[in-house]
Design a protein around this motif. Structure first.
Motif, PDB file in Angstrom:
ATOM      1  N   LEU A  13      11.103   8.161  87.634  1.00 53.08           N
ATOM      2  CA  LEU A  13      12.526   7.812  87.594  1.00 53.08           C
ATOM      3  C   LEU A  13      13.409   9.046  87.716  1.00 53.08           C
ATOM      4  O   LEU A  13      14.424   9.027  88.415  1.00 53.08           O
ATOM      5  CB  LEU A  13      12.865   7.072  86.303  1.00 53.08           C
ATOM      6  CG  LEU A  13      12.557   5.592  86.248  1.00 53.08           C
ATOM      7  CD1 LEU A  13      13.051   5.015  84.928  1.00 53.08           C
ATOM      8  CD2 LEU A  13      13.166   4.834  87.414  1.00 53.08           C
ATOM      9  N   LEU A  14      13.039  10.114  87.052  1.00 49.71           N
ATOM     10  CA  LEU A  14      13.837  11.331  87.098  1.00 49.71           C
ATOM     11  C   LEU A  14      13.896  11.905  88.514  1.00 49.71           C
ATOM     12  O   LEU A  14      14.978  12.223  89.022  1.00 49.71           O
ATOM     13  CB  LEU A  14      13.287  12.364  86.119  1.00 49.71           C
ATOM     14  CG  LEU A  14      14.100  13.647  85.981  1.00 49.71           C
ATOM     15  CD1 LEU A  14      15.529  13.358  85.541  1.00 49.71           C
ATOM     16  CD2 LEU A  14      13.422  14.587  84.999  1.00 49.71           C
ATOM     17  N   ILE A  15      12.756  12.032  89.160  1.00 47.06           N
ATOM     18  CA  ILE A  15      12.709  12.564  90.531  1.00 47.06           C
ATOM     19  C   ILE A  15      13.457  11.647  91.489  1.00 47.06           C
ATOM     20  O   ILE A  15      14.250  12.100  92.324  1.00 47.06           O
ATOM     21  CB  ILE A  15      11.249  12.768  90.982  1.00 47.06           C
ATOM     22  CG1 ILE A  15      10.616  13.896  90.167  1.00 47.06           C
ATOM     23  CG2 ILE A  15      11.152  13.053  92.472  1.00 47.06           C
ATOM     24  CD1 ILE A  15       9.111  13.986  90.279  1.00 47.06           C
ATOM     25  N   LEU A  16      13.225  10.338  91.366  1.00 48.37           N
ATOM     26  CA  LEU A  16      13.903   9.374  92.236  1.00 48.37           C
ATOM     27  C   LEU A  16      15.410   9.413  92.027  1.00 48.37           C
ATOM     28  O   LEU A  16      16.184   9.391  92.992  1.00 48.37           O
ATOM     29  CB  LEU A  16      13.366   7.965  91.982  1.00 48.37           C
ATOM     30  CG  LEU A  16      13.974   6.875  92.843  1.00 48.37           C
ATOM     31  CD1 LEU A  16      13.592   7.079  94.311  1.00 48.37           C
ATOM     32  CD2 LEU A  16      13.521   5.509  92.359  1.00 48.37           C
ATOM     33  N   THR A  17      15.842   9.500  90.777  1.00 45.15           N
ATOM     34  CA  THR A  17      17.272   9.537  90.476  1.00 45.15           C
ATOM     35  C   THR A  17      17.929  10.755  91.107  1.00 45.15           C
ATOM     36  O   THR A  17      18.984  10.638  91.746  1.00 45.15           O
ATOM     37  CB  THR A  17      17.510   9.546  88.951  1.00 45.15           C
ATOM     38  OG1 THR A  17      16.956   8.355  88.392  1.00 45.15           O
ATOM     39  CG2 THR A  17      18.979   9.626  88.621  1.00 45.15           C
ATOM     40  N   LEU A  18      17.335  11.902  90.947  1.00 48.45           N
ATOM     41  CA  LEU A  18      17.909  13.121  91.520  1.00 48.45           C
ATOM     42  C   LEU A  18      17.985  13.039  93.042  1.00 48.45           C
ATOM     43  O   LEU A  18      19.020  13.353  93.639  1.00 48.45           O
ATOM     44  CB  LEU A  18      17.094  14.340  91.086  1.00 48.45           C
ATOM     45  CG  LEU A  18      17.161  14.671  89.591  1.00 48.45           C
ATOM     46  CD1 LEU A  18      16.179  15.797  89.254  1.00 48.45           C
ATOM     47  CD2 LEU A  18      18.572  15.037  89.180  1.00 48.45           C
ATOM     48  N   ALA A  19      16.905  12.592  93.661  1.00 48.59           N
ATOM     49  CA  ALA A  19      16.871  12.528  95.127  1.00 48.59           C
ATOM     50  C   ALA A  19      17.864  11.505  95.671  1.00 48.59           C
ATOM     51  O   ALA A  19      18.636  11.806  96.598  1.00 48.59           O
ATOM     52  CB  ALA A  19      15.455  12.192  95.596  1.00 48.59           C
ATOM     53  N   LEU A  64      23.442   2.506  88.917  1.00 46.35           N
ATOM     54  CA  LEU A  64      21.981   2.392  88.865  1.00 46.35           C
ATOM     55  C   LEU A  64      21.337   3.741  88.583  1.00 46.35           C
ATOM     56  O   LEU A  64      20.384   3.838  87.803  1.00 46.35           O
ATOM     57  CB  LEU A  64      21.435   1.819  90.174  1.00 46.35           C
ATOM     58  CG  LEU A  64      21.731   0.363  90.471  1.00 46.35           C
ATOM     59  CD1 LEU A  64      21.229  -0.014  91.856  1.00 46.35           C
ATOM     60  CD2 LEU A  64      21.119  -0.541  89.424  1.00 46.35           C
ATOM     61  N   GLU A  65      21.866   4.787  89.218  1.00 49.31           N
ATOM     62  CA  GLU A  65      21.332   6.134  89.004  1.00 49.31           C
ATOM     63  C   GLU A  65      21.469   6.537  87.534  1.00 49.31           C
ATOM     64  O   GLU A  65      20.546   7.110  86.947  1.00 49.31           O
ATOM     65  CB  GLU A  65      22.064   7.161  89.877  1.00 49.31           C
ATOM     66  CG  GLU A  65      22.047   6.889  91.359  1.00 49.31           C
ATOM     67  CD  GLU A  65      20.717   7.113  92.029  1.00 49.31           C
ATOM     68  OE1 GLU A  65      19.720   7.399  91.349  1.00 49.31           O
ATOM     69  OE2 GLU A  65      20.670   6.998  93.253  1.00 49.31           O
ATOM     70  N   ALA A  66      22.611   6.246  86.922  1.00 49.05           N
ATOM     71  CA  ALA A  66      22.826   6.597  85.515  1.00 49.05           C
ATOM     72  C   ALA A  66      21.852   5.839  84.607  1.00 49.05           C
ATOM     73  O   ALA A  66      21.306   6.417  83.656  1.00 49.05           O
ATOM     74  CB  ALA A  66      24.273   6.283  85.117  1.00 49.05           C
ATOM     75  N   LEU A  67      21.616   4.562  84.905  1.00 49.90           N
ATOM     76  CA  LEU A  67      20.658   3.786  84.107  1.00 49.90           C
ATOM     77  C   LEU A  67      19.242   4.334  84.259  1.00 49.90           C
ATOM     78  O   LEU A  67      18.492   4.411  83.285  1.00 49.90           O
ATOM     79  CB  LEU A  67      20.713   2.312  84.505  1.00 49.90           C
ATOM     80  CG  LEU A  67      22.006   1.580  84.162  1.00 49.90           C
ATOM     81  CD1 LEU A  67      22.018   0.181  84.784  1.00 49.90           C
ATOM     82  CD2 LEU A  67      22.211   1.515  82.666  1.00 49.90           C
ATOM     83  N   MET A  68      18.879   4.712  85.486  1.00 44.91           N
ATOM     84  CA  MET A  68      17.549   5.287  85.699  1.00 44.91           C
ATOM     85  C   MET A  68      17.422   6.644  85.011  1.00 44.91           C
ATOM     86  O   MET A  68      16.383   6.945  84.409  1.00 44.91           O
ATOM     87  CB  MET A  68      17.254   5.412  87.201  1.00 44.91           C
ATOM     88  CG  MET A  68      17.102   4.082  87.895  1.00 44.91           C
ATOM     89  SD  MET A  68      16.540   4.126  89.634  1.00 44.91           S
ATOM     90  CE  MET A  68      17.215   5.585  90.310  1.00 44.91           C
ATOM     91  N   LEU A  69      18.476   7.451  85.070  1.00 44.22           N
ATOM     92  CA  LEU A  69      18.437   8.767  84.428  1.00 44.22           C
ATOM     93  C   LEU A  69      18.295   8.623  82.920  1.00 44.22           C
ATOM     94  O   LEU A  69      17.491   9.319  82.290  1.00 44.22           O
ATOM     95  CB  LEU A  69      19.699   9.562  84.775  1.00 44.22           C
ATOM     96  CG  LEU A  69      19.767  10.977  84.228  1.00 44.22           C
ATOM     97  CD1 LEU A  69      18.623  11.831  84.766  1.00 44.22           C
ATOM     98  CD2 LEU A  69      21.118  11.603  84.555  1.00 44.22           C
ATOM     99  N   ARG A  70      19.053   7.691  82.315  1.00 40.33           N
ATOM    100  CA  ARG A  70      18.943   7.458  80.867  1.00 40.33           C
ATOM    101  C   ARG A  70      17.514   7.042  80.506  1.00 40.33           C
ATOM    102  O   ARG A  70      16.938   7.559  79.547  1.00 40.33           O
ATOM    103  CB  ARG A  70      19.923   6.387  80.424  1.00 40.33           C
ATOM    104  CG  ARG A  70      19.819   6.087  78.936  1.00 40.33           C
ATOM    105  CD  ARG A  70      20.710   4.973  78.505  1.00 40.33           C
ATOM    106  NE  ARG A  70      20.241   3.723  79.078  1.00 40.33           N
ATOM    107  CZ  ARG A  70      20.744   2.537  78.775  1.00 40.33           C
ATOM    108  NH1 ARG A  70      21.754   2.435  77.948  1.00 40.33           N
ATOM    109  NH2 ARG A  70      20.264   1.445  79.328  1.00 40.33           N
ATOM    110  N   ALA A  71      16.950   6.137  81.290  1.00 40.66           N
ATOM    111  CA  ALA A  71      15.579   5.692  81.010  1.00 40.66           C
ATOM    112  C   ALA A  71      14.592   6.842  81.165  1.00 40.66           C
ATOM    113  O   ALA A  71      13.677   6.992  80.352  1.00 40.66           O
ATOM    114  CB  ALA A  71      15.207   4.530  81.929  1.00 40.66           C
ATOM    115  N   ALA A  72      14.782   7.651  82.197  1.00 37.67           N
ATOM    116  CA  ALA A  72      13.862   8.765  82.435  1.00 37.67           C
ATOM    117  C   ALA A  72      13.922   9.801  81.321  1.00 37.67           C
ATOM    118  O   ALA A  72      12.896  10.343  80.917  1.00 37.67           O
ATOM    119  CB  ALA A  72      14.178   9.432  83.777  1.00 37.67           C
ATOM    120  N   LEU A  73      15.116  10.069  80.815  1.00 40.61           N
ATOM    121  CA  LEU A  73      15.280  11.124  79.806  1.00 40.61           C
ATOM    122  C   LEU A  73      15.040  10.653  78.375  1.00 40.61           C
ATOM    123  O   LEU A  73      14.584  11.431  77.531  1.00 40.61           O
ATOM    124  CB  LEU A  73      16.680  11.742  79.918  1.00 40.61           C
ATOM    125  CG  LEU A  73      16.978  12.468  81.233  1.00 40.61           C
ATOM    126  CD1 LEU A  73      18.416  12.975  81.241  1.00 40.61           C
ATOM    127  CD2 LEU A  73      15.990  13.602  81.478  1.00 40.61           C
TER     128      LEU A  73
END
Length: 129
Positions: A13-19, A64-73
């Motif tokens: 999720l972290l890598i996908l969110t950043l990209a 969506l990116e913010a939700l994925m970043l929160r989940a990843a972190l």
């Protein structure tokens, strides 16, 4: 196959969110017509509606990116993030296949079908346990 790489769900999720934030969300939100030109779309003379829709789409992607970043972190709402990611990939496959069949999109958009199929498969492979 579901969850085969679940131990690495947060990293995925972290890598996908950043990209995707850098390649899709921010460009579509900040400069939608520049992004569209890079993707080989023909830009009409009247662009206000296209800019409006582009910025709306970009804003949605940033959510969506913010939700994925929160989940990843934090691990919070990890399953929800994966459900949203799988649903988004599935619907984007439908949208892009439709555009390809109707021949109403540039080649770059048709090639995105492969990207979204790969994203859906990776999402399933990294699905959290």
């Amino acid at each position: 196959m579901l969850g085969l790489w679940s131990a690495h769900a947060a990293d995925f999720l972290l890598i996908l969110t950043l990209a995707t934030t850098l390649v899709f969300a921010l460009p579509i939100f900040l400069v939608p017509l520049t992004w569209a030109r890079l993707m080989a779309w023909q830009i009409p003379q009247q662009t206000d509606l296209a800019v409006y829709f582009g910025r709306c789409l970009g804003a949605f992607i940033l959510i969506l990116e913010a939700l994925m970043l929160r989940a990843a972190l934090t691990g919070e709402a990890m399953h929800t993030a994966f459900e949203l990611l799988a649903a988004t990939a599935t619907m984007m496959i439908v949208v892009h296949v439709y555009g390809a069949l109707k021949r109403i999109q540039p080649l770059s958009e048709t090639l995105e079908i492969g990207f979204y199929v790969l994203l859906l498969l990776l999402t399933l492979m990294f699905w959290p346990a």
